[in-house]
Design a protein around this motif. Structure first.
Motif, PDB file in Angstrom:
ATOM      1  N   HIS A 167       7.274  33.066   1.854  1.00  0.00           N
ATOM      2  CA  HIS A 167       7.534  31.636   2.031  1.00  0.00           C
ATOM      3  C   HIS A 167       8.798  31.345   2.835  1.00  0.00           C
ATOM      4  N   THR A 168       9.158  32.256   3.732  1.00  0.00           N
ATOM      5  CA  THR A 168      10.357  32.067   4.557  1.00  0.00           C
ATOM      6  C   THR A 168      10.223  30.849   5.444  1.00  0.00           C
ATOM      7  N   ALA A 169       9.059  30.698   6.071  1.00  0.00           N
ATOM      8  CA  ALA A 169       8.843  29.575   6.991  1.00  0.00           C
ATOM      9  C   ALA A 169       8.972  28.245   6.271  1.00  0.00           C
ATOM     10  N   LEU A 170       8.470  28.177   5.064  1.00  0.00           N
ATOM     11  CA  LEU A 170       8.540  26.928   4.301  1.00  0.00           C
ATOM     12  C   LEU A 170       9.975  26.572   3.944  1.00  0.00           C
ATOM     13  N   LEU A 171      10.752  27.577   3.532  1.00  0.00           N
ATOM     14  CA  LEU A 171      12.155  27.308   3.187  1.00  0.00           C
ATOM     15  C   LEU A 171      12.948  26.886   4.411  1.00  0.00           C
ATOM     16  N   ASN A 172      12.652  27.495   5.564  1.00  0.00           N
ATOM     17  CA  ASN A 172      13.331  27.096   6.815  1.00  0.00           C
ATOM     18  C   ASN A 172      12.973  25.661   7.189  1.00  0.00           C
ATOM     19  N   LYS A 173      11.728  25.308   6.970  1.00  0.00           N
ATOM     20  CA  LYS A 173      11.277  23.948   7.277  1.00  0.00           C
ATOM     21  C   LYS A 173      12.005  22.922   6.412  1.00  0.00           C
ATOM     22  N   ILE A 174      12.212  23.283   5.126  1.00  0.00           N
ATOM     23  CA  ILE A 174      12.933  22.386   4.211  1.00  0.00           C
ATOM     24  C   ILE A 174      14.354  22.137   4.723  1.00  0.00           C
ATOM     25  N   ALA A 175      14.983  23.202   5.183  1.00  0.00           N
ATOM     26  CA  ALA A 175      16.352  23.092   5.695  1.00  0.00           C
ATOM     27  C   ALA A 175      16.402  22.234   6.947  1.00  0.00           C
ATOM     28  N   LYS A 176      15.422  22.421   7.860  1.00  0.00           N
ATOM     29  CA  LYS A 176      15.406  21.657   9.110  1.00  0.00           C
ATOM     30  C   LYS A 176      15.204  20.168   8.866  1.00  0.00           C
ATOM     31  N   GLU A 177      14.522  19.826   7.774  1.00  0.00           N
ATOM     32  CA  GLU A 177      14.280  18.419   7.477  1.00  0.00           C
ATOM     33  C   GLU A 177      15.456  17.757   6.795  1.00  0.00           C
ATOM     34  N   GLY A 178      16.525  18.523   6.605  1.00  0.00           N
ATOM     35  CA  GLY A 178      17.772  17.928   6.112  1.00  0.00           C
ATOM     36  C   GLY A 178      17.998  18.036   4.635  1.00  0.00           C
ATOM     37  N   PHE A 179      17.154  18.767   3.943  1.00  0.00           N
ATOM     38  CA  PHE A 179      17.358  18.925   2.508  1.00  0.00           C
ATOM     39  C   PHE A 179      18.314  20.078   2.254  1.00  0.00           C
ATOM     40  N   VAL A 180      19.142  19.911   1.217  1.00  0.00           N
ATOM     41  CA  VAL A 180      20.194  20.897   0.948  1.00  0.00           C
ATOM     42  C   VAL A 180      19.764  21.894  -0.127  1.00  0.00           C
ATOM     43  N   ARG A 181      19.072  21.400  -1.131  1.00  0.00           N
ATOM     44  CA  ARG A 181      18.741  22.265  -2.260  1.00  0.00           C
ATOM     45  C   ARG A 181      17.242  22.266  -2.536  1.00  0.00           C
TER      46      ARG A 181
END
Length: 840
Positions: A167-181
């Motif tokens: 799930h690396t891609a999903l976690l990277n996507k979360i970060a790119k959308e501006g979420f911190v945690r």
């Protein structure tokens, strides 16, 4: 058209069938009983004249296209009918042969329950069986604001649940959308430094949208966070609050979804519970509840276990019960469930939900109460209407009409007491009076003396059957009619019942008997059933007490198997003794005598084969090379090619009873012109089919093979029937007496047990005497007769009575008394004993 100011239905010049141009006035808003011997013209007046004219007037208001289709529908043969309100016919013909029709659907109860479950039902997850609830974003915000002040809360948006991968891609996507945690497998992480996840393990990942402390002034922020969580969570979010033991999650959704099982469900709607709809029906059995195995035998569907509806539909519940569980109960059981839910649980529902329930509960309770009052409280609501008797079918339709609350109509009923014990007739009369008090006119074709006694207006037709009937013998109040010395009905009303002691056995005199031990089918409670042989044995009891279960469903198949030397393991009994004393068992019930309209009395009793041979021997037939086959409506070369020997064509009106229109080619003659040109003693085959059995008996008096059978039919009281009357136009009682007469005419070799199911159905008291004489003739031939019957006239004449009860359904299934009629009347152990005692 109907004049509402008239106080009568005025009939002038009625000539349908054997009616002799009669004039009669039937009072509005009263209970009228039309009686008379079989074939006297009762149905011709009530159904073929009054109801036929009411149906024609209804069709006049349909669209031009429909009226054109029905333009061939023949008007009733009557000069004038005035003051006729809309007619509703409730007869014993089971017009709906759909395998999907049940008692609940017929009475519209199922429609109300579908609405109730769609509006107020709680959906449970089909896997974990947890209740699912929908909330709007505003409701979720309100829920959070109701928490204790200074409560720490996290709002999360679930992305994946128990899914393998890094799930690396999903976690990277979360970060790119501006979420911190985010929260991964229950642990809060910084998405800028995500952990390495094992590819082969299952993982849960949720975005932490916001972390807040409940206090005043956070409404706007909270609404924004909830909206964002629902957006990323595809309509779902998690509200996690801090507790002493850790964080506690609550899964919330704007749609029906189970966060634990990652399953979503559609909103319930009425069609979700319909087994006639692909949205609600079980896919395996397609809503039938049964499937056919390799041997074409029906077995309960393994997917829905007979519930008919799919898994989702069964997962919607009210008070812990799904709709199929409710339908599996009888009317009294469902009524108790509704009242308990209404009194105990409905108060906790929202005001809106209570308002919705208040619109449906009265209609549901009314219909359930009517089913109980009309004597159908022992039948499960899910029971197929194809398995109901004619009387049960008619009373179910009557309950539906009562539930609709209609007024200003003319209800026409055909022997509504059929299948009712004498003790239950009072309940039926209460229902008929309720219809009358609601502003309806009730016209009943009936022979039951209690109903005759209770009517407001009595019309007696006769004096006899067929051409010797069709006249008004007596009319007026009960007291006026019983003074008429020409009336068979008056004689019956003035005759006191008495015991027939000519063949009454004492217990010590019963040498030969059948003994069935441990019968447990349906509601039978380990019954031991003794049947004296070469006697007239009557099994009686209230509706649903277990008579058919004992006689038709257990004893008859057990005896038939024993005579053949086989045994059916599915039959629920312990032992059977005495079967070796019988050579044959004949079940003579009220089922139709044929599967198509081409079957008729002449073909069923076998005389038509002999008549066809006579036509084949005529000079013109021999010249043309016509064989006996030519004169059969099953032979293509002789019958009408348009109607295929039916004489009529059936028009399916869907929401109305089917109608039959004359064939435009043969004009009901059934055969083609070449066949009709052959004459025997001046009569064509069609002419003979139109002859009554009375006329044919005289016509064929020199043909022994034909006259012997016809004389027996005449002696059974069927002389008024036409030789070619289609089987679809025979009542259940007529079909049964036809079978009985054929059995008597042909004769069985060896000791035979004849089993009859309510043979008096459709019979006037004068006709019952004929029937009893025929049964005595069978006994004189060393045969045995066992019948299910309620009529006091037959019970008094029986040699031995077995009384089941004490009530219907689970409260029945026991033998409460057995013995001679005198003994039953003396002991008064049950409804039959009390009825006999009163009749004396």
């Amino acid at each position: 058209m109907s004049n509402q100011n008239e106080s009568y239905i005025r009939i002038r010049g009625a000539r349908c069938h054997n009616l002799k141009n009669i004039n009669v006035d039937l009072p509005h808003n009263q209970l009228t009983v039309v009686t008379g011997v079989s074939g006297s013209g009762k149905s011709s007046l009530v159904f073929d004249t009054i109801h036929s004219e009411g149906q024609r007037r209804f069709i006049e208001n349909m669209s031009p296209g429909t009226r054109q289709l029905l333009s061939q529908m023949q008007p009733a043969d009557v000069d004038q009918i005035s003051g006729l309100p809309p007619t509703i016919s409730i007869d014993q013909v089971q017009r709906s042969q759909s395998r999907r029709s049940t008692l609940a659907t017929m009475t519209e109860l199922y429609d109300y329950f579908r609405l109730l479950y769609a509006q107020l039902g709680t959906v449970y997850c089909s896997q974990c069986e947890q209740p699912l609830h929908q909330q709007s974003a505003e409701q979720i915000v309100d829920l959070i604001l109701k928490l204790e002040q200074r409560q720490k809360v996290m709002i999360l948006s679930p992305l994946i649940k128990a899914k393998k991968g890094e799930h690396t891609a999903l976690l990277n996507k979360i970060a790119k959308e501006g979420f911190v945690r985010a929260r991964v497998d229950g642990v809060v992480i910084d998405v800028a430094q995500p952990p390495e996840l094992q590819e082969n393990d299952y993982h849960d990942i949720e975005i932490i949208i916001d972390r807040i402390i409940v206090k005043e002034g956070i409404n706007a922020r909270l609404k924004e966070s909830v909206d964002l969580a629902l957006k990323h969570g595809n309509g779902t979010c998690i509200v996690s609050q801090e507790m002493e033991s850790g964080w506690s999650d609550r899964f919330l959704s704007t749609r029906l979804a189970c966060g634990r099982c990652s399953l979503s469900f559609p909103d319930p709607e009425p069609r979700s519970f319909s087994f006639n709809s692909p949205y609600g029906a079980c896919q395996l059995c397609q809503g039938l509840g049964v499937i056919e195995d390799d041997s074409d035998k029906e077995q309960t569907c393994p997917e829905c276990q007979g519930a008919r509806i799919n898994t989702y539909s069964r997962s919607v519940k009210i008070s812990g019960s799904s709709i199929d569980q409710i339908m599996s109960q009888t009317a009294p059981g469902v009524l108790t469930w509704v009242e308990t839910w209404e009194n105990n649980e409905l108060k906790s529902y929202t005001t809106k939900d209570q308002e919705i329930a208040s619109q449906m509960i009265p209609a549901i309770k009314n219909r359930l109460e009517y089913l109980c009052e009309i004597g159908l409280g022992y039948i499960g609501l899910a029971r197929s209407t194809r398995t109901l008797s004619g009387g049960e079918h008619q009373r179910a339709r009557l309950a539906a009409c009562l539930g609709s609350g209609s007024t200003g109509a003319c209800y026409i009923l055909d022997e509504p007491t059929v299948g009712l014990h004498a003790s239950e007739t009072e309940k039926l009369l209460q229902i008929l009076n309720r219809l009358k008090q609601s502003g309806n006119t009730v016209v009943v074709v009936e022979h039951d003396l209690d109903v005759v006694l209770a009517c407001d207006f009595l019309l007696d037709l006769g004096p006899q059957a067929g051409e010797q009937g069709g006249e008004i013998v007596a009319s007026g109040t009960y007291q006026q009619v019983i003074q008429n010395t020409k009336s068979f009905t008056a004689r019956a009303l003035n005759t006191k019942f008495q015991f027939n002691r000519s063949n009454t056995p004492d217990k010590d005199d019963i040498d030969e008997e059948i003994v069935l031990t441990g019968a447990r089918f349906h509601n039978l409670k380990d019954v031991t059933f003794k049947v004296p042989l070469q006697k007239l044995v009557c099994v009686t009891g209230v509706s649903g007490c277990g008579k058919s279960s004992l006689v038709m469903d257990t004893l008859v198949p057990a005896l038939q198997n024993a005579i053949k030397g086989s045994h059916d393991q599915s039959l629920e009994y312990l032992s059977l003794e005495g079967a070796d004393q019988l050579q044959h068992v004949r079940k003579i019930d009220q089922s139709p005598i044929g599967r198509s309209g081409r079957s008729n009395p002449a073909t069923f009793c076998g005389v038509w084969d002999e008549i066809r041979k006579l036509f084949a021997k005529t000079k013109i037939a021999r010249i043309r090379g016509y064989t006996a086959r030519r004169f059969s409506f099953n032979a293509k070369e002789g019958r009408c090619a348009i109607c295929q020997g039916q004489g009529f064509r059936r028009i399916d009106l869907q929401f109305l009873p089917d109608i039959y229109l004359p064939c435009r080619e043969c004009k009901t003659k059934r055969f083609n012109r070449q066949t009709l040109s052959v004459k025997y003693r001046g009569k064509s085959v069609s002419d003979l089919l139109e002859m009554s059995i009375d006329e044919a008996t005289t016509f064929f008096d020199q043909i022994p093979k034909v006259s012997k059978v016809l004389r027996t039919l005449k002696e059974t009281g069927l002389g008024y029937l036409a030789l070619g009357q289609p089987s679809t136009m025979l009542s259940g009682g007529e079909a049964q007496r036809l079978k009985l007469a054929t059995e008597l005419a042909i004769g069985s070799t060896g000791n035979t047990l004849l089993v009859l199911d309510e043979p008096t159905r459709g019979l006037h008291a004068a006709d019952i005497d004929r029937l009893l004489n025929l049964l005595r003739r069978l006994l004189q031939q060393n045969h045995s007769v066992l019948m299910i019957e309620h009529h006091p006239q037959v019970i008094f004449a029986a040699d031995w009575i077995v009384d089941l009860g004490p009530e219907g359904g689970e409260a029945g299934g026991q033998i409460i008394d057995e013995g001679t009629p005198e003994e039953i009347a003396l002991r008064e152990a049950g409804p039959t004993g009390r009825m006999l005692n009163r009749a004396l």
